[in-house]
Design an enzyme around this catalytic site. Structure first.
Site, mmCIF file in Angstrom:
data_model
loop_
_atom_site.group_PDB
_atom_site.id
_atom_site.type_symbol
_atom_site.label_atom_id
_atom_site.label_comp_id
_atom_site.label_asym_id
_atom_site.label_seq_id
_atom_site.Cartn_x
_atom_site.Cartn_y
_atom_site.Cartn_z
ATOM 1 N N LEU A 18 13.819 -5.041 3.143
ATOM 2 C CA LEU A 18 14.236 -5.403 4.583
ATOM 3 C C LEU A 18 14.776 -6.859 4.162
ATOM 4 O O LEU A 18 14.148 -7.635 3.755
ATOM 5 C CB LEU A 18 13.208 -5.543 5.523
ATOM 6 C CG LEU A 18 12.621 -3.989 5.596
ATOM 7 C CD1 LEU A 18 11.260 -4.169 6.582
ATOM 8 C CD2 LEU A 18 13.429 -3.246 6.561
ATOM 9 N N ASP A 62 9.597 -2.827 -0.630
ATOM 10 C CA ASP A 62 8.910 -4.043 -0.181
ATOM 11 C C ASP A 62 7.369 -4.031 -0.770
ATOM 12 O O ASP A 62 6.938 -5.071 -0.270
ATOM 13 C CB ASP A 62 8.963 -4.583 1.271
ATOM 14 C CG ASP A 62 10.435 -4.881 1.764
ATOM 15 O OD1 ASP A 62 10.972 -5.583 1.030
ATOM 16 O OD2 ASP A 62 10.787 -4.333 2.706
ATOM 17 N N GLU A 67 0.984 -9.249 -0.084
ATOM 18 C CA GLU A 67 -0.037 -10.100 0.844
ATOM 19 C C GLU A 67 0.418 -9.645 2.201
ATOM 20 O O GLU A 67 -0.796 -9.600 3.023
ATOM 21 C CB GLU A 67 0.843 -11.526 0.838
ATOM 22 C CG GLU A 67 0.152 -12.361 1.745
ATOM 23 C CD GLU A 67 0.841 -13.856 1.637
ATOM 24 O OE1 GLU A 67 0.063 -14.592 1.177
ATOM 25 O OE2 GLU A 67 1.937 -13.977 2.080
ATOM 26 N N ASP A 68 1.292 -8.777 2.466
ATOM 27 C CA ASP A 68 1.439 -8.482 3.905
ATOM 28 C C ASP A 68 0.468 -7.188 4.351
ATOM 29 O O ASP A 68 0.357 -6.881 5.570
ATOM 30 C CB ASP A 68 3.020 -8.120 4.350
ATOM 31 C CG ASP A 68 3.929 -9.221 4.142
ATOM 32 O OD1 ASP A 68 3.392 -10.195 4.350
ATOM 33 O OD2 ASP A 68 4.980 -9.132 3.511
ATOM 34 N N ARG A 141 6.789 -10.633 12.970
ATOM 35 C CA ARG A 141 6.279 -9.124 12.330
ATOM 36 C C ARG A 141 4.922 -8.986 13.243
ATOM 37 O O ARG A 141 4.558 -7.852 13.353
ATOM 38 C CB ARG A 141 6.225 -9.299 11.118
ATOM 39 C CG ARG A 141 7.288 -9.038 10.215
ATOM 40 C CD ARG A 141 8.019 -7.835 10.126
ATOM 41 N NE ARG A 141 9.253 -7.554 9.617
ATOM 42 C CZ ARG A 141 9.457 -7.572 8.350
ATOM 43 N NH1 ARG A 141 8.456 -7.611 7.557
ATOM 44 N NH2 ARG A 141 10.860 -7.594 7.938
ATOM 45 N N HIS A 171 7.830 -14.938 8.495
ATOM 46 C CA HIS A 171 6.514 -15.035 8.504
ATOM 47 C C HIS A 171 6.173 -16.568 8.621
ATOM 48 O O HIS A 171 6.725 -17.448 8.345
ATOM 49 C CB HIS A 171 5.760 -14.599 7.323
ATOM 50 C CG HIS A 171 5.894 -13.160 7.173
ATOM 51 N ND1 HIS A 171 6.466 -12.479 6.123
ATOM 52 C CD2 HIS A 171 5.460 -12.132 7.928
ATOM 53 C CE1 HIS A 171 6.338 -11.114 6.272
ATOM 54 N NE2 HIS A 171 5.868 -10.991 7.517
ATOM 55 N N CYS A 256 3.507 -14.003 -1.208
ATOM 56 C CA CYS A 256 3.372 -12.941 -0.605
ATOM 57 C C CYS A 256 3.543 -11.821 -2.039
ATOM 58 O O CYS A 256 3.093 -10.719 -1.625
ATOM 59 C CB CYS A 256 4.559 -12.502 0.014
ATOM 60 S SG CYS A 256 6.187 -12.923 -0.693
HETATM 61 N N1 LIG Z 1 4.613 -12.431 3.175
HETATM 62 C C1 LIG Z 1 5.974 -12.618 3.000
HETATM 63 O O1 LIG Z 1 6.539 -13.587 2.785
HETATM 64 N N2 LIG Z 1 6.613 -11.319 2.538
HETATM 65 C C2 LIG Z 1 7.957 -11.217 2.325
HETATM 66 C C3 LIG Z 1 8.245 -10.054 2.914
HETATM 67 C C4 LIG Z 1 9.457 -9.636 2.519
HETATM 68 C C5 LIG Z 1 10.168 -8.361 2.923
HETATM 69 N N3 LIG Z 1 11.432 -8.206 2.311
HETATM 70 C C6 LIG Z 1 10.032 -7.887 4.316
HETATM 71 O O2 LIG Z 1 11.349 -8.329 5.206
HETATM 72 O O3 LIG Z 1 9.126 -7.672 4.869
#
Ligand SMILES: NC(=O)NCCC[C@H](N)C(=O)O
Length: 265
Positions: A18, A62, A67-68, A141, A171, A256
């Site tokens: 994403l 992704d 971390e997410d 998010r 984020h 992340c």
């Molecule tokens: N904790 C973060 O910085 N996560 C990066 C997530 C990038 C991923 N392309 C997203 O849009 O979710």
């Protein structure tokens, strides 16, 4: 006990990840990303972290941004409720990893409606821990209901949540992170409200806003922010700089790519 860190191998489909605040790049190189990820692992390993691999999820572009999908608070693991529909099933693997680690594991139930009449969503990238406070970015998010639900879960382990409204980045930790002494660092044009941080250090490059604390004197950061690295060195820190270009194209950064467990969470 040595610190531990969870990592998750990049998907061969990384280029389909994403993007929200940046233009989609047509130059994402999955092989190069793999090489960069291996270098990242090596740095954590050399810094004394025991590395734990979450089972890869090649079907989720992704998933490398692990971390997410899991948050740890001391010895408590919180399975997150990612805000992007496309990323919600990533938690299936992080939940298994948390159980394997023997951590007490709790869930932020995806989509449950809370008092704000909005779904519970929370990405780990929105949680910046400084001392006993979890600063939670809301507006991207993560929903307010997600922050509140997290606050209830962590109250039992003596932590509190403070909501930080965000609009300029994906984020909270895309705009600010913290040095080992708790000083918050950020690139001013991307920080929604620098004055809300009691101790704020402005860095001259966007990539300089992202540090991973390896120990009390050492940070890991992108090699695309040499002037910010110099600022940190002037403060007595050692800096390990890495090329993370392929992840940056997908709005990722050094933070992340891992979940650091106590004491550097
Ligand atoms: N904790 C973060 O910085 N996560 C990066 C997530 C990038 C991923 N392309 C997203 O849009 O979710």
């Amino acid at each position: 006990m040595s610190p531990r860190a969870l990592v998750r191998a990049p998907s061969p489909q990384l280029a389909q990840g994403l993007v929200t605040h940046v233009e989609r790049s047509d130059t994402v190189d999955a092989d190069r990303a793999r090489t960069q990820w291996e270098a990242y692992r090596s740095v954590l390993g050399a810094a004394g972290f025991e590395l734990i691999e979450v089972d890869p999820a090649p079907e989720h572009p992704d998933s490398v941004f692990v971390e997410d999908a899991l948050l740890t608070v001391g010895d408590l693991a919180v399975v997150t409720a990612p805000g992007a529909r496309e990323r919600r099933d990533e938690v299936n693997g992080t939940r298994v990893a948390a159980h394997r680690l023997g951590l007490e594991t709790v869930e932020l139930t995806d989509g449950r409606r809370e008092e704000h009449d909005e779904p519970v969503h929370l990405d780990g990238g929105d949680v910046l821990t400084i001392g006993d406070t979890l600063f939670v970015g809301v507006g991207g998010r993560t929903t307010r209901a997600g922050a509140d639900a997290l606050g209830r879960l962590v109250a039992d382990v003596g932590r509190r949540v403070e909501v930080v409204p965000i609009s300029r980045t994906l984020h909270l930790k895309s705009q600010v992170t913290a040095l080992p002494d708790g000083t918050v660092v950020g690139y001013a044009p991307l920080v929604d409200d620098a004055s809300r941080w009691p101790s704020f250090l402005e860095v001259p490059e966007p990539e300089g806003a992202h540090v991973v604390v390896l120990d009390e004197r050492t940070v890991l950061m992108s090699d695309a922010a040499p002037r910010s690295a110099d600022l940190f060195r002037e403060r007595g820190l050692s800096v390990v700089a890495l090329d993370v270009s392929e992840f940056v194209k997908l709005e990722g950064c050094v933070t992340c790519l891992s979940v650091r467990l106590h004491p550097y969470d």
